[in-house]
Design a protein around this motif. Structure first.
Motif, PDB file in Angstrom:
ATOM      1  N   LEU A 135      40.746  26.493  45.916  1.00 43.07           N
ATOM      2  CA  LEU A 135      41.593  27.689  45.928  1.00 43.07           C
ATOM      3  C   LEU A 135      42.563  27.765  44.734  1.00 43.07           C
ATOM      4  O   LEU A 135      42.593  28.771  44.017  1.00 43.07           O
ATOM      5  N   PRO A 136      43.336  26.676  44.461  1.00 44.44           N
ATOM      6  CA  PRO A 136      44.245  26.762  43.301  1.00 44.44           C
ATOM      7  C   PRO A 136      43.492  27.014  41.998  1.00 44.44           C
ATOM      8  O   PRO A 136      43.983  27.740  41.124  1.00 44.44           O
ATOM      9  N   ILE A 137      42.286  26.453  41.891  1.00 45.62           N
ATOM     10  CA  ILE A 137      41.533  26.632  40.648  1.00 45.62           C
ATOM     11  C   ILE A 137      41.094  28.090  40.507  1.00 45.62           C
ATOM     12  O   ILE A 137      41.213  28.696  39.445  1.00 45.62           O
ATOM     13  N   ILE A 138      40.624  28.668  41.628  1.00 40.69           N
ATOM     14  CA  ILE A 138      40.145  30.055  41.571  1.00 40.69           C
ATOM     15  C   ILE A 138      41.290  31.025  41.277  1.00 40.69           C
ATOM     16  O   ILE A 138      41.167  31.903  40.423  1.00 40.69           O
ATOM     17  N   ILE A 157      41.889  33.609  38.145  1.00 48.08           N
ATOM     18  CA  ILE A 157      42.206  35.039  38.250  1.00 48.08           C
ATOM     19  C   ILE A 157      43.447  35.373  37.419  1.00 48.08           C
ATOM     20  O   ILE A 157      43.480  36.370  36.700  1.00 48.08           O
ATOM     21  N   ALA A 158      44.455  34.485  37.493  1.00 46.41           N
ATOM     22  CA  ALA A 158      45.665  34.697  36.695  1.00 46.41           C
ATOM     23  C   ALA A 158      45.320  34.687  35.210  1.00 46.41           C
ATOM     24  O   ALA A 158      45.837  35.492  34.432  1.00 46.41           O
ATOM     25  N   PHE A 159      44.434  33.785  34.819  1.00 46.31           N
ATOM     26  CA  PHE A 159      44.009  33.713  33.424  1.00 46.31           C
ATOM     27  C   PHE A 159      43.333  35.024  33.004  1.00 46.31           C
ATOM     28  O   PHE A 159      43.613  35.570  31.936  1.00 46.31           O
ATOM     29  N   PHE A 160      42.437  35.518  33.862  1.00 45.06           N
ATOM     30  CA  PHE A 160      41.757  36.781  33.568  1.00 45.06           C
ATOM     31  C   PHE A 160      42.772  37.904  33.340  1.00 45.06           C
ATOM     32  O   PHE A 160      42.618  38.726  32.453  1.00 45.06           O
ATOM     33  N   ARG A 161      43.811  37.914  34.154  1.00 45.34           N
ATOM     34  CA  ARG A 161      44.792  38.990  34.038  1.00 45.34           C
ATOM     35  C   ARG A 161      45.655  38.824  32.788  1.00 45.34           C
ATOM     36  O   ARG A 161      45.791  39.736  31.985  1.00 45.34           O
ATOM     37  N   GLN A 162      46.230  37.604  32.599  1.00 47.98           N
ATOM     38  CA  GLN A 162      47.227  37.428  31.544  1.00 47.98           C
ATOM     39  C   GLN A 162      46.626  37.310  30.149  1.00 47.98           C
ATOM     40  O   GLN A 162      47.234  37.736  29.189  1.00 47.98           O
ATOM     41  N   VAL A 163      45.475  36.691  30.051  1.00 46.81           N
ATOM     42  CA  VAL A 163      44.939  36.409  28.722  1.00 46.81           C
ATOM     43  C   VAL A 163      43.828  37.380  28.344  1.00 46.81           C
ATOM     44  O   VAL A 163      43.778  37.884  27.223  1.00 46.81           O
ATOM     45  N   ILE A 164      42.934  37.665  29.292  1.00 46.58           N
ATOM     46  CA  ILE A 164      41.823  38.558  28.956  1.00 46.58           C
ATOM     47  C   ILE A 164      42.208  40.006  29.217  1.00 46.58           C
ATOM     48  O   ILE A 164      41.845  40.901  28.469  1.00 46.58           O
ATOM     49  N   GLY A 165      42.968  40.225  30.283  1.00 48.18           N
ATOM     50  CA  GLY A 165      43.413  41.589  30.548  1.00 48.18           C
ATOM     51  C   GLY A 165      42.557  42.320  31.569  1.00 48.18           C
ATOM     52  O   GLY A 165      42.573  43.540  31.624  1.00 48.18           O
ATOM     53  N   ILE A 166      41.787  41.558  32.355  1.00 48.10           N
ATOM     54  CA  ILE A 166      41.033  42.183  33.443  1.00 48.10           C
ATOM     55  C   ILE A 166      41.921  42.194  34.673  1.00 48.10           C
ATOM     56  O   ILE A 166      42.373  41.156  35.137  1.00 48.10           O
ATOM     57  N   VAL A 225      37.113  37.623  47.942  1.00 46.44           N
ATOM     58  CA  VAL A 225      35.707  37.999  47.717  1.00 46.44           C
ATOM     59  C   VAL A 225      34.935  36.803  47.166  1.00 46.44           C
ATOM     60  O   VAL A 225      33.776  36.570  47.529  1.00 46.44           O
ATOM     61  N   THR A 226      35.581  36.015  46.311  1.00 45.93           N
ATOM     62  CA  THR A 226      34.927  34.803  45.817  1.00 45.93           C
ATOM     63  C   THR A 226      34.519  33.906  46.990  1.00 45.93           C
ATOM     64  O   THR A 226      33.390  33.408  47.051  1.00 45.93           O
ATOM     65  N   PHE A 227      35.454  33.729  47.940  1.00 48.67           N
ATOM     66  CA  PHE A 227      35.128  32.880  49.091  1.00 48.67           C
ATOM     67  C   PHE A 227      34.030  33.495  49.939  1.00 48.67           C
ATOM     68  O   PHE A 227      33.179  32.783  50.473  1.00 48.67           O
ATOM     69  N   ALA A 228      34.022  34.812  50.047  1.00 47.60           N
ATOM     70  CA  ALA A 228      32.952  35.470  50.802  1.00 47.60           C
ATOM     71  C   ALA A 228      31.607  35.192  50.131  1.00 47.60           C
ATOM     72  O   ALA A 228      30.628  34.858  50.796  1.00 47.60           O
ATOM     73  N   GLY A 260      34.328  33.434  39.545  1.00 46.91           N
ATOM     74  CA  GLY A 260      34.915  32.466  40.473  1.00 46.91           C
ATOM     75  C   GLY A 260      33.838  31.744  41.272  1.00 46.91           C
ATOM     76  O   GLY A 260      33.910  30.530  41.486  1.00 46.91           O
ATOM     77  N   TYR A 261      32.830  32.511  41.666  1.00 49.87           N
ATOM     78  CA  TYR A 261      31.732  31.923  42.439  1.00 49.87           C
ATOM     79  C   TYR A 261      31.046  30.826  41.635  1.00 49.87           C
ATOM     80  O   TYR A 261      30.813  29.723  42.121  1.00 49.87           O
ATOM     81  N   TYR A 262      30.710  31.140  40.376  1.00 55.64           N
ATOM     82  CA  TYR A 262      30.017  30.138  39.563  1.00 55.64           C
ATOM     83  C   TYR A 262      30.898  28.926  39.296  1.00 55.64           C
ATOM     84  O   TYR A 262      30.427  27.792  39.296  1.00 55.64           O
ATOM     85  N   LEU A 263      32.190  29.162  39.102  1.00 56.81           N
ATOM     86  CA  LEU A 263      33.096  28.040  38.851  1.00 56.81           C
ATOM     87  C   LEU A 263      33.169  27.138  40.082  1.00 56.81           C
ATOM     88  O   LEU A 263      33.042  25.921  39.984  1.00 56.81           O
ATOM     89  N   ALA A 264      33.337  27.779  41.258  1.00 59.67           N
ATOM     90  CA  ALA A 264      33.545  26.986  42.468  1.00 59.67           C
ATOM     91  C   ALA A 264      32.257  26.355  42.979  1.00 59.67           C
ATOM     92  O   ALA A 264      32.301  25.448  43.808  1.00 59.67           O
ATOM     93  N   SER A 265      31.107  26.824  42.518  1.00 59.12           N
ATOM     94  CA  SER A 265      29.876  26.167  42.968  1.00 59.12           C
ATOM     95  C   SER A 265      29.273  25.298  41.863  1.00 59.12           C
ATOM     96  O   SER A 265      28.153  24.828  41.955  1.00 59.12           O
ATOM     97  N   TRP A 266      30.057  25.074  40.818  1.00 63.41           N
ATOM     98  CA  TRP A 266      29.625  24.216  39.702  1.00 63.41           C
ATOM     99  C   TRP A 266      29.699  22.765  40.181  1.00 63.41           C
ATOM    100  O   TRP A 266      30.770  22.271  40.539  1.00 63.41           O
ATOM    101  N   SER A 267      28.542  22.082  40.174  1.00 64.33           N
ATOM    102  CA  SER A 267      28.495  20.762  40.812  1.00 64.33           C
ATOM    103  C   SER A 267      29.428  19.753  40.131  1.00 64.33           C
ATOM    104  O   SER A 267      30.034  18.914  40.794  1.00 64.33           O
ATOM    105  N   VAL A 268      29.550  19.838  38.812  1.00 65.65           N
ATOM    106  CA  VAL A 268      30.434  18.899  38.106  1.00 65.65           C
ATOM    107  C   VAL A 268      31.878  19.036  38.620  1.00 65.65           C
ATOM    108  O   VAL A 268      32.560  18.038  38.878  1.00 65.65           O
ATOM    109  N   LEU A 269      32.300  20.276  38.795  1.00 65.81           N
ATOM    110  CA  LEU A 269      33.667  20.513  39.246  1.00 65.81           C
ATOM    111  C   LEU A 269      33.848  20.033  40.686  1.00 65.81           C
ATOM    112  O   LEU A 269      34.863  19.414  41.027  1.00 65.81           O
ATOM    113  N   ILE A 270      32.825  20.298  41.523  1.00 69.35           N
ATOM    114  CA  ILE A 270      32.920  19.863  42.921  1.00 69.35           C
ATOM    115  C   ILE A 270      33.052  18.345  42.987  1.00 69.35           C
ATOM    116  O   ILE A 270      33.940  17.806  43.652  1.00 69.35           O
TER     117      ILE A 270
END
Lengths: 218, 491
Positions: A27-30, A34-43, A54-57, A166-176
């Motif tokens: 959760l903190p990573i996701i 999202i904060a990164f997307f907003r502050q740096v990329i602007g999405i 929605v990521t968790f869904a 977020g989905y790809y990040l949280a299901s990335w086996s290395v990160l898990i």
């Protein structure tokens, strides 16, 4: 599992499901993502809660395809419902209630369709991720009323993009494996967020937004 | 690589969303002050107390009960309906006139409802786009406002009616429906950047850039418009679909507008704000609203960076609003032209200027004229003279047999005298006769009296009528009519 942190193995022995532990640590990573997307990329997306949930869904649905399919149909029906209900001239909450009901029926049809096409993956999606997706409609409808269809749709697409990332990040086996072996690593999101919160530079999207001003600087 | 470094360097001149929130809104706009900006009724009251002109309040509706009791016939024929806590121009409904009740329809309804709803039926208004707004429409809109559909974070809200401002004549050709307004960013009592916001068809008559309105940058020193943007980032030169140039519009009451903006900042206690000011035809500058989170597109309209400007004035100690306005105009104004005009008392014009000629029976024709200091008097083309209503003068003069005159400098006086004596009474509007000696052939021309407007000054001139068809400009303005101007050849 080869490398499990002793704290996590203690939790698991006490009967806490490993999936729950992993999701809580993710959760903190996701949300940082999202904060990164907003502050740096602007999405922008719909604030922070909606893309996170929605990521968790998505993570709870057997295949990302079905998750995206449900998300897209929920938004499309939400837009259609607005047109249909507009002429009724009714107040906000009953209108959202009607929209949600229509969506429930549509999802039911979708599941029936999935079952009849032998898409057991779609038919067997559990109720909670579906409910989560339906509930984002309120956010969508509120945005529609406040800022119009176009902006609501853009924000919905942005939410989808962030949730898929977020989905790809949280299901990335290395990160898990990483968070299972070194759960304290998650604490790194704290300084990252402080840095993001103090960063005053231009967002990536703003380089495009102000491109004419840049041209004028020479 | 070098290109890239330049980009990063330049990006520091621009104010982005992050820096705006972090460095300007958060530290300079305190919570109480932000409340003033967010609640229009509150800011109206406070500004009014501070002697700042605001649109007049007509009525407030605070609850469904008040809505049900509301007397719709008390509303004037034009008004603006607004949510107290609305933002970004959302939820504002403006009507321009009352719809004349159609007799048949109301009689028909009277029959059905026994006259119960007769009163409401007679009250209907017309929006900018021509659609009719009935009392039912207003009720629904107000219910939505009360419900918080347009308010920040959807809190229950208050709806209010206020006076609709009237459009200034100057802005008419640039405006689609609605009323243009002027946004001034003020920081530390100094006006930092300004733009004129014009409503367009795309924006539905609202002066909002996000909705497709036009933002026109304004030079702070002179109040003259510079560059323009439509919507998010389309740079434009003309009002879409017309040949109306967006640059070079001189905003009236410029100094007053800047002063109002700075005074509003003092009153509200906000360090960084956007002031929205409209110009009413009768009342002059009227303060529309204070904005605690002014948008960033003003930088595109001005093709200039805000951050750079803000950093230059941070920490300056400004005592009075007047001083702040002076500093802003001196530091951020692009041109010093007005100063030259102020000192010499004359206007600076270029070598080609737009001129409006006023002919007979009020006929107006706008042309581009060449400013020619080599010529003594002004002249206009034959065709132009005809357009202005001097056909008869031209035709009658052409009938005169001029071959009898020898065009020589020594004969000038006698030629003039002779023709004027013979024809003054028979040729209408013949004011004088000019004898022109030039290398390309000498000639005798009729002269008439005409008024024209050059750089907003009305000039009464005697002009010659000549065949200028083969020349680039249908009019030249000579020395005799230029005494009130200075000419800048680079313009």
């Amino acid at each position: 599992m080869e490398n499990i942190n002793s704290f996590i193995s203690y939790l698991v022995q006490q009967g806490v499901p490993l999936d729950t532990v992993i999701l809580l640590l993710m959760l903190p990573i996701i949300v940082t993502l999202i904060a990164f997307f907003r502050q740096v990329i602007g999405i922008k997306a719909f604030s922070i809660y909606t893309p996170a949930i929605v990521t968790f869904a998505f993570l709870a649905i057997p295949s990302l395809r079905y998750g995206v399919a449900i998300f897209v149909s929920v938004i499309l029906v939400g837009m259609l419902a607005r047109f249909i209900l507009k002429s009724l001239r009714i107040l906000y909450l009953p209108r959202v209630a009607l929209t949600l009901s229509i969506i429930a029926f549509v999802i039911l049809i979708l599941l029936t369709f999935g079952g009849s096409m032998q898409r057991t993956g779609l038919a067997s999606v559990s109720i909670f991720p579906i409910l989560i997706m339906i509930s984002i409609v309120e956010k969508f409808v509120a945005t529609q009323i406040e800022k119009g269809n176009k902006i609501a749709l853009i924000l919905a697409v942005e939410t989808l993009v962030i949730s898929i990332a977020g989905y790809y990040l949280a299901s990335w086996s290395v990160l898990i494996k990483g968070v299972i072996a070194y759960p304290w690593l998650v604490l790194l999101t704290i300084p990252v967020n402080i840095a993001l919160g103090k960063w005053g530079g231009l967002r990536l999207s703003e380089y495009f937004r102000f491109k004419e001003v840049f041209k004028n600087f020479k | 690589m070098l290109e890239y470094i330049k980009y990063i360097k330049n990006s520091r001149k621009i104010l982005g969303m992050n820096a705006r929130n972090l460095h300007y809104i958060r530290p300079y706009n305190k919570k109480r002050a932000k409340r003033i900006a967010d609640e229009k009724l509150l800011s109206k009251r406070i500004l009014k107390k501070g002697k700042i002109p605001v649109p007049k309040l007509i009525a407030k509706i605070r609850s469904v009960e008040e809505l049900n009791k509301f007397d719709w016939s008390s509303l004037p024929s034009s008004f603006a309906l607004k949510p107290n806590r609305g933002y970004g121009g959302g939820g504002i409904l403006v009507v321009y006139g009352k719809k004349k009740p159609s007799r048949n329809a109301s009689r028909f309804k009277m029959g059905w409802y026994g006259g119960l709803s007769g009163n409401d039926d007679e009250n209907a208004w017309i929006k900018a786009d021509g659609t009719v707004v009935t009392v039912d429409d207003l009720k629904e809109h107000i219910l939505n406002i009360l419900d918080g559909a347009f308010s920040l974070s959807n809190l229950p809200d208050i709806a209010f009616f206020e006076e609709r401002l009237t459009l200034l004549k100057l802005f008419k050709p640039y405006t689609y429906k609605g009323i243009p307004d002027i946004r001034v960013i003020v920081f530390n009592k100094i006006p930092v950047m300004a733009m004129l916001r014009l409503p367009t068809k795309e924006s539905g008559g609202k002066a909002n850039l996000q909705l497709g309105g036009i933002g026109v940058g304004i030079d702070l020193a002179t109040g003259v418009t510079t560059t323009a943007v439509q919507g998010k980032n389309r740079i434009i030169e003309y009002v879409p679909g017309t040949r109306m140039l967006l640059s070079g519009i001189k905003i009236p009451y410029w100094k007053d507008i800047l002063l109002l903006a700075v005074k509003a900042q003092e009153i509200s206690g906000m360090g960084y704000l956007g002031a929205d000011i409209a110009i009413d035809r009768e009342r002059g500058p009227v303060f529309l609203e204070i904005n605690a989170r002014p948008g960033l597109s003003i930088q595109i309209a001005n093709l200039s960076g805000l951050r750079e400007r803000l950093e230059r004035i941070r920490g300056l100690n400004i005592k009075t609003a007047e001083r702040g306005v002076r500093v802003g105009r001196d530091v951020f104004g692009g041109e010093i032209e007005e100063e030259v005009e102020d000192i010499s008392g004359r206007r600076v014009i270029g070598t080609v200027e737009k001129v409006k000629l006023i002919g007979k029976e009020g006929k107006e024709v706008e042309v581009e004229a060449k400013i020619d200091t080599g010529a003594y008097s002004s002249s206009i083309d034959v065709e132009l003279a005809k357009q202005l209503g001097f056909e008869k003068t031209v035709e009658d003069f052409e009938k005169i047999d001029l071959s009898q005159y020898q065009i020589l400098p020594e004969n000038e006086a006698s030629i003039k005298k002779d023709i004027m004596e013979k024809y003054k009474n028979s040729i209408p509007d013949l004011e004088d006769v000019s004898v022109i000696f030039s290398s390309s052939g000498s000639s005798i021309r009729p002269a008439i009296k005409i008024n024209f407007v050059l750089d907003s000054l009305m000039i009464n001139a005697k002009v010659n009528i000549t065949g200028r068809v083969q020349l680039n400009y249908p009019m030249i303005i000579g020395k005799r009519n230029l005494s009130k101007f200075l000419i800048d050849v680079s313009k």
